[in-house]
Write a protein that holds these residues in place. Structure first.
Motif, PDB file in Angstrom:
ATOM      1  N   GLY A  24       0.789  -1.222   0.000  1.00 20.64           N
ATOM      2  CA  GLY A  24       0.000   0.000   0.000  1.00 20.64           C
ATOM      3  C   GLY A  24       0.822   1.273   0.000  1.00 20.64           C
ATOM      4  N   MET A  25       2.122   1.141  -0.177  1.00 19.84           N
ATOM      5  CA  MET A  25       3.023   2.300  -0.152  1.00 19.84           C
ATOM      6  C   MET A  25       3.081   2.959  -1.537  1.00 19.84           C
ATOM      7  SD  MET A  25       4.814   3.854   1.943  1.00 19.84           S
ATOM      8  CE  MET A  25       6.167   4.942   2.146  1.00 19.84           C
ATOM      9  N   PRO A  26       2.702   4.252  -1.640  1.00 17.53           N
ATOM     10  CA  PRO A  26       2.771   4.940  -2.931  1.00 17.53           C
ATOM     11  C   PRO A  26       4.172   5.468  -3.217  1.00 17.53           C
ATOM     12  CG  PRO A  26       1.761   6.362  -1.313  1.00 17.53           C
ATOM     13  CD  PRO A  26       2.057   5.061  -0.613  1.00 17.53           C
ATOM     14  N   THR A  27       4.562   5.413  -4.495  1.00 21.48           N
ATOM     15  CA  THR A  27       5.816   5.976  -4.982  1.00 21.48           C
ATOM     16  C   THR A  27       5.484   6.831  -6.202  1.00 21.48           C
ATOM     17  OG1 THR A  27       6.996   3.976  -4.300  1.00 21.48           O
ATOM     18  CG2 THR A  27       8.121   5.426  -5.849  1.00 21.48           C
ATOM     19  N   LEU A  28       6.048   8.021  -6.269  1.00 16.53           N
ATOM     20  CA  LEU A  28       5.785   8.910  -7.397  1.00 16.53           C
ATOM     21  C   LEU A  28       6.162   8.242  -8.713  1.00 16.53           C
ATOM     22  CD1 LEU A  28       4.995  11.721  -8.477  1.00 16.53           C
ATOM     23  CD2 LEU A  28       7.392  12.368  -8.182  1.00 16.53           C
ATOM     24  N   TYR A  29       5.235   8.255  -9.668  1.00 14.43           N
ATOM     25  CA  TYR A  29       5.500   7.746 -11.011  1.00 14.43           C
ATOM     26  C   TYR A  29       5.696   8.915 -11.975  1.00 14.43           C
ATOM     27  CZ  TYR A  29       4.638   5.461 -15.510  1.00 14.43           C
ATOM     28  OH  TYR A  29       4.733   5.028 -16.811  1.00 14.43           O
ATOM     29  N   THR A  30       4.727   9.825 -12.028  1.00 12.39           N
ATOM     30  CA  THR A  30       4.836  10.986 -12.911  1.00 12.39           C
ATOM     31  C   THR A  30       3.809  12.041 -12.495  1.00 12.39           C
ATOM     32  OG1 THR A  30       4.981  11.683 -15.225  1.00 12.39           O
ATOM     33  CG2 THR A  30       3.205  10.164 -14.674  1.00 12.39           C
ATOM     34  N   SER A  31       3.982  13.242 -12.979  1.00 10.38           N
ATOM     35  CA  SER A  31       2.981  14.286 -12.735  1.00 10.38           C
ATOM     36  C   SER A  31       2.922  15.233 -13.924  1.00 10.38           C
ATOM     37  CB  SER A  31       3.286  15.049 -11.448  1.00 10.38           C
ATOM     38  OG  SER A  31       4.481  15.767 -11.575  1.00 10.38           O
ATOM     39  N   LEU A  32       1.803  15.918 -14.017  1.00  6.99           N
ATOM     40  CA  LEU A  32       1.533  16.824 -15.123  1.00  6.99           C
ATOM     41  C   LEU A  32       0.720  17.980 -14.556  1.00  6.99           C
ATOM     42  CD1 LEU A  32       1.668  16.856 -18.357  1.00  6.99           C
ATOM     43  CD2 LEU A  32      -0.629  15.907 -18.253  1.00  6.99           C
ATOM     44  N   SER A  33       1.036  19.195 -14.955  1.00  5.91           N
ATOM     45  CA  SER A  33       0.273  20.338 -14.442  1.00  5.91           C
ATOM     46  C   SER A  33      -1.113  20.383 -15.080  1.00  5.91           C
ATOM     47  CB  SER A  33       1.012  21.651 -14.721  1.00  5.91           C
ATOM     48  OG  SER A  33       0.919  21.992 -16.087  1.00  5.91           O
ATOM     49  N   PHE A  34      -2.038  21.026 -14.374  1.00  8.74           N
ATOM     50  CA  PHE A  34      -3.385  21.215 -14.918  1.00  8.74           C
ATOM     51  C   PHE A  34      -3.309  21.938 -16.260  1.00  8.74           C
ATOM     52  CE2 PHE A  34      -6.179  21.241 -10.798  1.00  8.74           C
ATOM     53  CZ  PHE A  34      -5.700  19.982 -10.463  1.00  8.74           C
ATOM     54  N   ASP A  35      -2.434  22.957 -16.347  1.00  8.60           N
ATOM     55  CA  ASP A  35      -2.306  23.722 -17.591  1.00  8.60           C
ATOM     56  C   ASP A  35      -1.831  22.848 -18.741  1.00  8.60           C
ATOM     57  OD1 ASP A  35      -3.202  26.141 -16.571  1.00  8.60           O
ATOM     58  OD2 ASP A  35      -1.183  26.877 -16.128  1.00  8.60           O
ATOM     59  N   GLU A  36      -0.841  21.975 -18.476  1.00  8.26           N
ATOM     60  CA  GLU A  36      -0.358  21.074 -19.531  1.00  8.26           C
ATOM     61  C   GLU A  36      -1.472  20.147 -19.998  1.00  8.26           C
ATOM     62  OE1 GLU A  36       4.241  20.063 -18.738  1.00  8.26           O
ATOM     63  OE2 GLU A  36       2.918  19.702 -17.012  1.00  8.26           O
ATOM     64  N   ALA A  37      -2.228  19.593 -19.052  1.00 13.94           N
ATOM     65  CA  ALA A  37      -3.332  18.689 -19.404  1.00 13.94           C
ATOM     66  C   ALA A  37      -4.394  19.434 -20.208  1.00 13.94           C
ATOM     67  CB  ALA A  37      -3.937  18.087 -18.139  1.00 13.94           C
ATOM     68  N   ARG A  38      -4.730  20.648 -19.784  1.00 16.27           N
ATOM     69  CA  ARG A  38      -5.741  21.452 -20.482  1.00 16.27           C
ATOM     70  C   ARG A  38      -5.298  21.750 -21.913  1.00 16.27           C
ATOM     71  NH1 ARG A  38      -5.770  25.296 -17.055  1.00 16.27           N
ATOM     72  NH2 ARG A  38      -7.261  24.344 -15.664  1.00 16.27           N
ATOM     73  N   LYS A  39      -4.029  22.094 -22.098  1.00 16.02           N
ATOM     74  CA  LYS A  39      -3.509  22.405 -23.431  1.00 16.02           C
ATOM     75  C   LYS A  39      -3.530  21.182 -24.344  1.00 16.02           C
ATOM     76  CE  LYS A  39      -0.560  26.195 -21.956  1.00 16.02           C
ATOM     77  NZ  LYS A  39       0.800  26.618 -21.625  1.00 16.02           N
ATOM     78  N   MET A  40      -3.319  19.997 -23.753  1.00 12.35           N
ATOM     79  CA  MET A  40      -3.347  18.760 -24.538  1.00 12.35           C
ATOM     80  C   MET A  40      -4.751  18.459 -25.053  1.00 12.35           C
ATOM     81  SD  MET A  40      -1.065  16.278 -22.161  1.00 12.35           S
ATOM     82  CE  MET A  40      -0.684  15.000 -23.347  1.00 12.35           C
TER      83      MET A  40
END
Length: 66
Positions: A24-40
């Motif tokens: 149950g231990m989370p490890t960061l995989y990736t992240s994306l800003s809201f602005d980047e997602a919106r532009k996509m």
């Protein structure tokens, strides 16, 4: 690895994906800003998100690429 956690974080304006291990231990995989997602746009962002999850999941990867 057990799975993934997708967390939109309002405070930081990030969509963060974590790998979650069998304990149950989370490890960061990736992240994306809201602005980047919106532009996509919805379709391209959804495709990227799905591909990231499939390619990072051994069982799903095997389903499509073996």
């Amino acid at each position: 690895m057990l799975g993934h956690l997708i967390q939109p974080e309002e405070e930081t304006q990030l969509i963060t994906i974590y790998r979650v291990d069998s304990g149950g231990m989370p490890t960061l995989y990736t992240s994306l800003s809201f602005d980047e997602a919106r532009k996509m746009g919805f379709e391209k962002f959804g495709k990227l998100l799905g591909e990231n999850l499939i390619l990072d999941s051994p069982k799903l990867r095997d389903l499509f690429f073996s």
